[in-house]
Scaffold this active site. Structure first.
Site, mmCIF file in Angstrom:
data_model
loop_
_atom_site.group_PDB
_atom_site.id
_atom_site.type_symbol
_atom_site.label_atom_id
_atom_site.label_comp_id
_atom_site.label_asym_id
_atom_site.label_seq_id
_atom_site.Cartn_x
_atom_site.Cartn_y
_atom_site.Cartn_z
ATOM 1 C CG ASP A 143 -1.804 1.176 1.344
ATOM 2 O OD1 ASP A 143 -2.411 1.510 0.321
ATOM 3 O OD2 ASP A 143 -1.911 1.759 2.428
ATOM 4 C CG ASP B 246 -2.050 2.366 6.678
ATOM 5 O OD1 ASP B 246 -2.669 2.161 5.620
ATOM 6 O OD2 ASP B 246 -1.596 3.482 6.993
ATOM 7 C CG ASP C 35 -4.583 -1.686 2.758
ATOM 8 O OD1 ASP C 35 -4.746 -1.542 1.540
ATOM 9 O OD2 ASP C 35 -4.130 -0.800 3.502
ATOM 10 C CG ASN D 135 17.922 -40.074 18.243
ATOM 11 O OD1 ASN D 135 18.745 -39.925 17.345
ATOM 12 N ND2 ASN D 135 16.948 -40.954 18.170
#
Length: 906
Positions: free
Chosen positions: A339, A640, A644, A735
């Protein structure tokens, strides 16, 4: 396009903004003066429901936990835990079960942090509205509004519902939250003829949750609740279903590979053992040992820890992620849709250029800070800006405090700041020279005029100041002020028009200024509009929402990293193109109307040539993100404003600004606390680093896995030590007490230099791609062969029931091979022996000591099933283990040489 209400006459399908105000009122069965009756309003409220946004019901904690449990890796671990308990390996079963619980708790905790996006929309509802009911103006909860209500608006109000303007006076609204356009929009009741007019250009409509910045109006409510433009955004949010992140998809793919390997190997071992005539209990024990070896029980926990570590790093850089998997997704980003307003720009209108008395000036400073100066070409005389400064301060209403707080129209605030840079204080000037008459701004005539008594050459003179659109102001001028004095307008008209074109092509909003001195007895107050004629033209100002200081550099770094950056805004395409050019985005600008006219296939084909989009709608943003994803891009969308939100939810990474609306923060997956676009680029770099670490971990883990699988398969098939090359306790020790330290080294290893010079990774190329699997087999095969050798050179000492030298040596070689292999496998294809290496050596000294203790310390011998080794046996084991890093480094050196040759040829 606004949807016609169900009550509207079906013979008039035109949208509300394309209909005459009286026709809209009639279609909604209302009355302009008396509004609705209370009975009608109650009936419509029952029919349409409250003027509120419906919220999605978030999943419960138990639902999320069950989803985590259904993860394929967790299912495999549950199976291992159950079988371990079944064969009385209680400690193994409890340990693996604890890992499953840890995975579920961590995953559920992260999932529950994200709130439903639409909940934020519902909280935005305006609490009160001034409504005409039964002929009386009353104040009601906005939730009680219905289509047909007559609502009064004034400056400072938030619009409570979508509505058609019936009458207005100098009305302007700030629609950045909906359309993304930074400048206020002039509104009036004039009907728009084109039924295809885009949302940002519907000047006879007002929309829910936009703000009235100037003037007054009366509107008839056309849409409420989910039928408003805000409601449609909520609907889009509800329809966008979250997809799995690239890492989740890759780990699912890897889990499938592991499943086939692990359970296939277990099946082979069990069948072989039964054919050999071993007891069922022994065969099951051997199978569970194989399963423990073949399933990387710590992988989900490590990935969670790695991503959690990454999220903390991001938070330190002012970027907050909601879900841990989004940390990695950042690293795969190949396209950023940004934007403009408030993201790439500061969302603070600023005068950037000035054309005054026929000369050009630039204005330093940005935003609403009153610091900066007006610059001119060297060697030219510096003019007096008195007339301009008076026009800037007196012919405007906005105020700007010294700390940048604005009250009033943002464009007028930019003019007040310019006046301050010229040395004029608006508040003092207005107090000194009050208005004696005025023509308020109106979109119908596009100018504003104020009249004041000003001392001119010692005599108090009536002076009028005018600002407005260049075309309308110029048409009311008869002369032009120049450096050489006042000349007829005809002499300079073309120059002024050319200056206007130049400013407009730069994406600037242009305002013209003029003035006129009147006779002392002029009765301008009786008809101020008639007095706005025979003006003297002063100059033009070019206003823009300036770029954030870091935006240009951030765009450069992103493009260098192979990321396509596009700007998507509600401003006009010409403004978008001008801003995009300054940012260095690349070629191609298109308007929302132009991309709406394209089919999906046409738009996909055009995308490589388009980098700026202007006048877009929320639907356009959503569509662009979706089409890019269909082309294989991993899309980040920044924004913002409310408009959007849907696109942020659709994107792989929705990036909300910290100062943005609650809606975008909830819809997004990441929040930039400092609103800095550059922080996003830093976050991408960290994301890439995190992914590299995960790849390094998987490479190390899978090499370990393959080495043990091969070891157990060969031992079972050829009957080496009754098919038990290592005991289950040895495997668990490897492990959980050895392999964990190379993993820590990988975790703490700094990101390699040049990580942002590489192109984004292909999301279709999974962690388990053929080249990677080949390396896993090669590296795992090295560890397997070196571990197998002690079992072959001391066959007479083997025993599946008693501690013995061959099995202990195999255990030592496997442990040391894992430690040394982990050191060199921490980077690829770079050398693992390159600095910094001291920290890695310190961490790896711990498992070295533990391995020696496991073999030489009495109580650990009894616990693990080892026996002491002689000096020669230790040297033999050490020599075999050192073969692993030497051969791995040799393979990487060969690979780097090939890459350099290919790069040289290219």
């Amino acid at each position: 396009m606004s949807t016609v209400d169900a009550s509207q006459d079906t013979a008039t399908p035109a949208p509300w903004f394309a209909q005459d105000p009286d026709a809209v009122v009639a279609a909604l069965r209302s009355d302009r003066e008396r509004g609705l009756t209370s009975a009608d309003a109650a009936q419509r409220l029952a029919e349409h429901g409250p003027n509120s946004i419906a919220a999605e019901k978030p999943p419960s904690t138990w639902q999320v936990a069950l989803q985590q449990l259904a993860d394929p890796m967790n299912i495999m671990l549950v199976a291992v835990a159950v079988i371990s308990l079944f064969i009385n390996q209680v400690s193994v079963g409890i340990l693996v079960g604890a890992l499953v619980v840890l995975n579920i708790v961590l995953g559920t905790r992260q999932e529950m942090k994200a709130k439903a996006s639409v909940d934020a929309l519902s909280k935005m509802q305006i609490p009160q509205a001034k409504v005409v009911r039964d002929g009386t103006l009353v104040q009601l909860d906005a939730t009680a509004l219905v289509p047909g209500d007559i609502v009064n608006l004034e400056a400072g109000d938030l619009v409570p519902a979508d509505g058609r303007i019936l009458r207005s006076a100098t009305l302007e609204t700030q629609e950045a939250a909906l359309t993304g356009e930074s400048a206020p929009i002039a509104k009036d009741a004039s009907t728009l003829a084109d039924p295809e007019t885009t949302l940002g250009d519907r000047t006879d409509m007002v929309f829910q949750n936009t703000q009235v910045t100037r003037g007054t109006a009366a509107i008839v409510v056309t849409d409420t609740g989910m039928q408003t433009q805000m409601g449609r955004i909520a609907s889009m949010l509800s329809s966008v279903k979250p997809a799995k992140s690239p890492l989740q998809r890759e780990l699912d793919s890897l889990t499938g590979v592991l499943g086939w390997i692990a359970w296939g190997a277990v099946a082979v071992i069990i069948v072989t053992g039964l054919l050999r005539g071993q007891e069922i209990a022994s065969v099951i024990l051997l199978g569970i040992s194989m399963a423990i070896s073949a399933i990387p029980t710590g992988m989900p926990s490590f990935v969670q820890a790695m991503l959690s570590y990454g999220s903390r790093q991001l938070a330190e850089h002012k970027a907050v992620v909601k879900n841990l998997t989004d940390v990695e997704t950042l690293g795969a980003t190949s396209a950023i849709n940004s934007d403009k307003t408030g993201t790439l720009t500061m969302n603070e209108m600023t005068v950037e250029s000035l054309y005054y008395r026929g000369e050009w000036f630039t204005v330093a400073g940005s935003g609403y800070e009153k610091t900066g100066e007006v610059r001119h070409a060297a060697g030219l005389p510096v003019p007096q800006f008195t007339q301009l400064a008076l026009g800037l301060t007196l012919c405007s209403d906005a105020t700007v405090s010294d700390d940048g707080a604005v009250i009033g129209d943002p464009t007028e605030a930019a003019l007040v700041v310019l006046a301050a840079k010229l040395g004029a204080e608006a508040e003092l000037t207005r107090a000194k020279f009050p208005r004696v008459a005025e023509v308020p701004f109106d979109s119908a005539y596009k100018f504003m005029a104020t009249f004041h008594r000003i001392p001119v050459e010692g005599t108090e003179t009536l002076v009028g100041y005018v600002k407005g659109g260049p075309d309308v102001v110029l048409d009311r001028c008869s002369a032009v002020a120049t450096m050489d004095g006042v000349v007829p307008i005809a002499d300079r008209r073309e120059q002024i028009l050319e200056a206007n074109r130049s400013l407009s092509e730069q994406g600037l909003r242009v305002l013209a200024f003029a003035f006129r001195r009147y006779a002392p007895d002029a009765a301008v107050a009786e008809d101020p509009m008639a007095a706005v004629s025979d003006l003297i033209f002063v100059g033009l100002v070019g206003i823009i929402d300036p770029l954030r200081p870091s935006s240009k550099e951030a765009v450069r770094i992103a493009r260098e990293a192979g990321i396509e950056v596009r700007m998507i805004t509600g401003d006009h395409a010409i403004t978008a193109a001008a801003i995009g050019s300054k940012l260095g985005l690349g070629e191609g600008a298109a308007s929302g109307a132009e991309i709406q006219a394209m089919s999906d296939d046409e738009l996909k084909a055009a995308l490589p040539r388009l980098h700026m989009f202007g006048r877009v709608t929320p639907e356009d943003k959503l569509r662009l993100a979706r089409l890019m994803q269909e082309q294989g891009a991993v899309v980040a969308m920044t924004g913002d404003a409310v408009n959007d939100a849907a696109a942020l939810k659709q994107a792989d990474i929705g990036v909300a600004m910290g100062s943005g609306s609650d809606v975008t923060k909830q819809a997004g997956k990441m929040i930039l606390v400092d609103d800095n676009f550059g922080t996003l680029v830093t976050a991408v770099r960290l994301g890439r680093s995190i992914y590299e670490k995960i790849v390094s971990y998987v490479r190390f883990q899978m090499s370990q896995l393959f080495s043990l699988v091969l070891l157990f398969l060969v031992a079972s098939i050829f009957g080496i030590n009754d098919g038990v090359p290592l005991t289950p306790i040895m495997v668990l020790f490897l492990n959980f007490f050895v392999a964990i330290f190379p993993v820590i080294v990988i975790l703490l290893d700094p990101a390699p230099e040049g990580i942002m010079l590489k192109p984004p990774r292909d999301p279709k190329k999974t962690i388990a791609n053929p080249a990677a699997v080949t390396l896993w087999f090669i590296y795992g095969g090295l560890i397997f062969l070196t571990t197998l050798i002690p079992l072959l050179i001391y066959p007479d000492q083997l025993s599946s029931t008693q501690p013995n030298v061959p099995v202990t040596m195999a255990f030592v070689v496997c442990a040391l091979g894992s430690i040394f292999g982990g050191l060199v496998m921490r980077r690829d294809p770079e050398s693992g022996l390159a600095p910094p290496i001291i920290i890695a050596v310190k961490w790896l000294s711990i498992p070295l000591v533990l391995t020696v203790a496991a073999v030489e310390v009495g109580f650990m011998q009894r616990l693990i099933g080892t026996t002491s080794l002689s000096g020669d046996e230790w040297l033999t084991a050490l020599g075999l283990a050192l073969l692993v890093p030497v051969l791995i480094e040799l393979e990487k050196w060969i690979r780097r040489s090939r890459l350099r040759r290919r790069a040289a040829v290219a």
